[in-house]
Design a protein around this motif. Structure first.
Motif, short mmCIF file in Angstrom:
data_model
loop_
_atom_site.label_atom_id
_atom_site.label_comp_id
_atom_site.label_asym_id
_atom_site.label_seq_id
_atom_site.Cartn_x
_atom_site.Cartn_y
_atom_site.Cartn_z
N LEU A 83 -5.35 13.45 -4.12
CA LEU A 83 -5.34 12.87 -5.46
C LEU A 83 -6.72 12.95 -6.10
N HIS A 84 -7.76 12.85 -5.30
CA HIS A 84 -9.12 12.96 -5.83
C HIS A 84 -9.44 14.39 -6.27
N THR A 85 -9.14 15.36 -5.40
CA THR A 85 -9.48 16.76 -5.69
C THR A 85 -8.66 17.31 -6.85
N PHE A 86 -7.38 17.00 -6.89
CA PHE A 86 -6.48 17.61 -7.87
C PHE A 86 -6.06 16.62 -8.95
N ARG A 87 -6.90 15.63 -9.24
CA ARG A 87 -6.51 14.59 -10.20
C ARG A 87 -6.20 15.13 -11.60
N GLU A 96 -5.10 7.08 -10.33
CA GLU A 96 -6.26 6.20 -10.21
C GLU A 96 -5.87 4.83 -9.69
N GLU A 97 -4.61 4.48 -9.80
CA GLU A 97 -4.15 3.19 -9.29
C GLU A 97 -3.87 3.24 -7.80
N ILE A 98 -3.26 4.31 -7.32
CA ILE A 98 -2.85 4.36 -5.92
C ILE A 98 -3.93 4.91 -5.00
N ARG A 99 -4.81 5.74 -5.53
CA ARG A 99 -5.81 6.38 -4.66
C ARG A 99 -6.71 5.37 -3.95
N PRO A 100 -7.34 4.40 -4.63
CA PRO A 100 -8.17 3.45 -3.90
C PRO A 100 -7.38 2.57 -2.95
N GLU A 101 -6.09 2.34 -3.25
CA GLU A 101 -5.27 1.53 -2.36
C GLU A 101 -5.01 2.25 -1.04
N LEU A 102 -4.79 3.55 -1.11
CA LEU A 102 -4.60 4.33 0.11
C LEU A 102 -5.89 4.39 0.92
N ALA A 103 -7.02 4.50 0.23
CA ALA A 103 -8.30 4.47 0.94
C ALA A 103 -8.51 3.12 1.62
N GLN A 286 -22.05 11.88 3.58
CA GLN A 286 -21.44 12.41 2.37
C GLN A 286 -20.92 13.82 2.59
N VAL A 287 -21.65 14.64 3.31
CA VAL A 287 -21.18 15.98 3.63
C VAL A 287 -19.91 15.91 4.47
N ARG A 288 -19.86 14.97 5.39
CA ARG A 288 -18.66 14.81 6.21
C ARG A 288 -17.45 14.52 5.33
N LEU A 289 -17.62 13.65 4.34
CA LEU A 289 -16.52 13.33 3.42
C LEU A 289 -16.13 14.55 2.60
N LEU A 290 -17.10 15.28 2.09
CA LEU A 290 -16.79 16.45 1.26
C LEU A 290 -16.15 17.56 2.09
N LEU A 291 -16.55 17.70 3.35
CA LEU A 291 -15.92 18.69 4.22
C LEU A 291 -14.46 18.34 4.46
N ARG A 292 -14.19 17.06 4.63
CA ARG A 292 -12.80 16.62 4.80
C ARG A 292 -11.98 16.93 3.54
N LEU A 293 -12.53 16.66 2.38
CA LEU A 293 -11.80 16.96 1.14
C LEU A 293 -11.55 18.46 1.00
N HIS A 294 -12.52 19.27 1.39
CA HIS A 294 -12.35 20.72 1.34
C HIS A 294 -11.22 21.17 2.26
N ARG A 295 -11.18 20.62 3.46
CA ARG A 295 -10.11 20.98 4.40
C ARG A 295 -8.75 20.56 3.87
N TYR A 296 -8.67 19.39 3.25
CA TYR A 296 -7.39 18.95 2.69
C TYR A 296 -6.96 19.86 1.55
#
Length: 383
Positions: A83-87, A96-103, A286-296
């Motif tokens: 949802l963050h990458t393809f918003r 924007e309502e569900i994304r922080p709840e899932l986090a 932060q790189v770890r988070l961005l790498l995870r988003l890239h893989r997703y």
């Protein structure tokens, strides 16, 4: 300029394949929502309400409850990250309502496992350093089996770690004297933290807030609220943008310093009495988070069998950053324990040696990440 590692926008590749549109994202989100609901049902069937992180309870076995909790976290992370990458392809108000709840769900369920894993990592390291048995019998009997996955690489990572600079070996005699008390102190502190995290997870899973999230995910499993233009929009530029953000963040890392076998400057900062987080760690997290988003994002476009890195390079880079996170948090826990009032000098000494050891592990993980990333870059430039 950031360098792409996968050609996500190659127009020539798209000529032989059907056009990629927002429906690819919709299919991925429906699949992850289905996995979330399946994991939630398994969690309830195994008595997960009393067994969030592997503690014994009624219903199914501890391993089943741990697997269900892990699956919940896994699907929640993937939905939230996508949802963050393809918003731009999604209904903005809904996403924007569900994304922080899932986090929130993923982060809350991860706390207990993190405490158990951190305790086992520190006790194993303390035992390795001192040569003495420091793991309390209660810890062995408490069923921290899920934590062994992250605890084992503490010793195994030596094979891939760079050589350490010559330095004075710790006084094994003094270390042995303080190791048992240091282990007992860590066991008390982290077990208490784990118990609190367990209670927090139980409260979260029974809350109206979680039920609202589960209801929204149930709707997502059948209907994805795409933006009106998503039916004809190409998601690959958004995935490429996520890759660019990762590459830019990696370029900003002190890889030149981390490339040396021993980062003395980082160790000096790591031994500082300042209780604040280590100043060098945040960019790596932060790189770890961005790498995870890239893989997703790659999973969205290509599925589980897609190009997630040549020869598993992205996977190995992610594992190195996971070790970096685990070691940095373990070092912080050792430093926190060392600030306990009125502890014996031998105990404080053992905790200081343990803290330094984990900061060495941080440097080893940075070095391993650098090597993996260099392989990724070389593979891109030669292809």
């Amino acid at each position: 300029m950031a360098q792409r590692h996968h050609d996500l926008t190659d127009s020539t590749a798209g000529r032989a394949a059907p056009p990629v549109t927002g429906e690819v994202l919709a299919g991925y989100l429906r699949g992850q929502a289905t996995e979330f609901l399946r994991a939630l049902r398994l969690h309830r069937e195994t008595g997960g309400g009393q067994n969030v992180g592997g503690q014994n309870g009624s219903g199914g076995g501890p391993a089943d409850a741990v697997d269900a909790t892990h699956a919940l976290r896994r699907s929640a992370r993937r939905i939230s990250g996508s949802l963050h990458t393809f918003r731009p392809l999604l209904d903005p108000g809904w996403s924007e309502e569900i994304r922080p709840e899932l986090a929130w769900v993923s982060g809350t369920l991860a706390l207990e496992h993190a405490c158990a894993s951190r305790l086992e990592r520190l006790l194993l390291a303390l035992q390795r350093l001192s040569g003495a048995t420091v793991i309390p019998p209660r810890t062995l009997a408490s069923g921290t089996g899920a934590a062994t996955v992250t605890a084992v690489p503490v010793a195994g990572s030596r094979k891939a770690a760079p050589p350490r600079a010559a330095s004075t070996a710790p006084d094994r005699g003094n270390l042995t004297v303080g190791a048992a008390k240091a282990g007992a102190l860590l066991d008390r502190q982290l077990t208490l933290a784990r118990t609190r995290a367990h209670s927090t997870a139980l409260q979260a899973l029974g809350s109206s807030r979680f039920h609202a999230v589960a209801d929204k995910v149930a709707v997502l499993a059948s209907e994805v609220p795409l933006a009106p233009h998503a039916a004809t929009a190409d998601p690959r530029p958004l995935a490429a943008a996520a890759e660019e953000r990762l590459a830019d963040a990696v370029a900003a890392l002190p890889l030149v310093t981390a490339g040396h076998p021993y980062n003395a400057e980082a160790l000096i900062h790591g031994l500082s009495p300042d209780p604040a987080p280590h100043p060098q760690d945040a960019p790596w997290h932060q790189v770890r988070l961005l790498l995870r988003l890239h893989r997703y994002a790659l999973e969205v476009l290509h599925g589980d069998d897609g190009p997630h890195g040549d020869d598993g390079v992205l996977l190995s880079a992610g594992q190195a950053l996971d070790r970096h996170r685990d070691a940095s948090e373990a070092a912080a826990a050792a430093a926190h324990a060392a600030r306990t009032p009125r502890i014996a000098p031998a105990t404080a000494y053992a905790l200081g040696v343990l803290h330094a050891d984990q900061r060495h592990e941080v440097e080893a993980a940075r070095y391993a990440f650098q090597r993996s990333w260099q392989k990724q870059t070389v593979g891109t430039t030669t292809s």
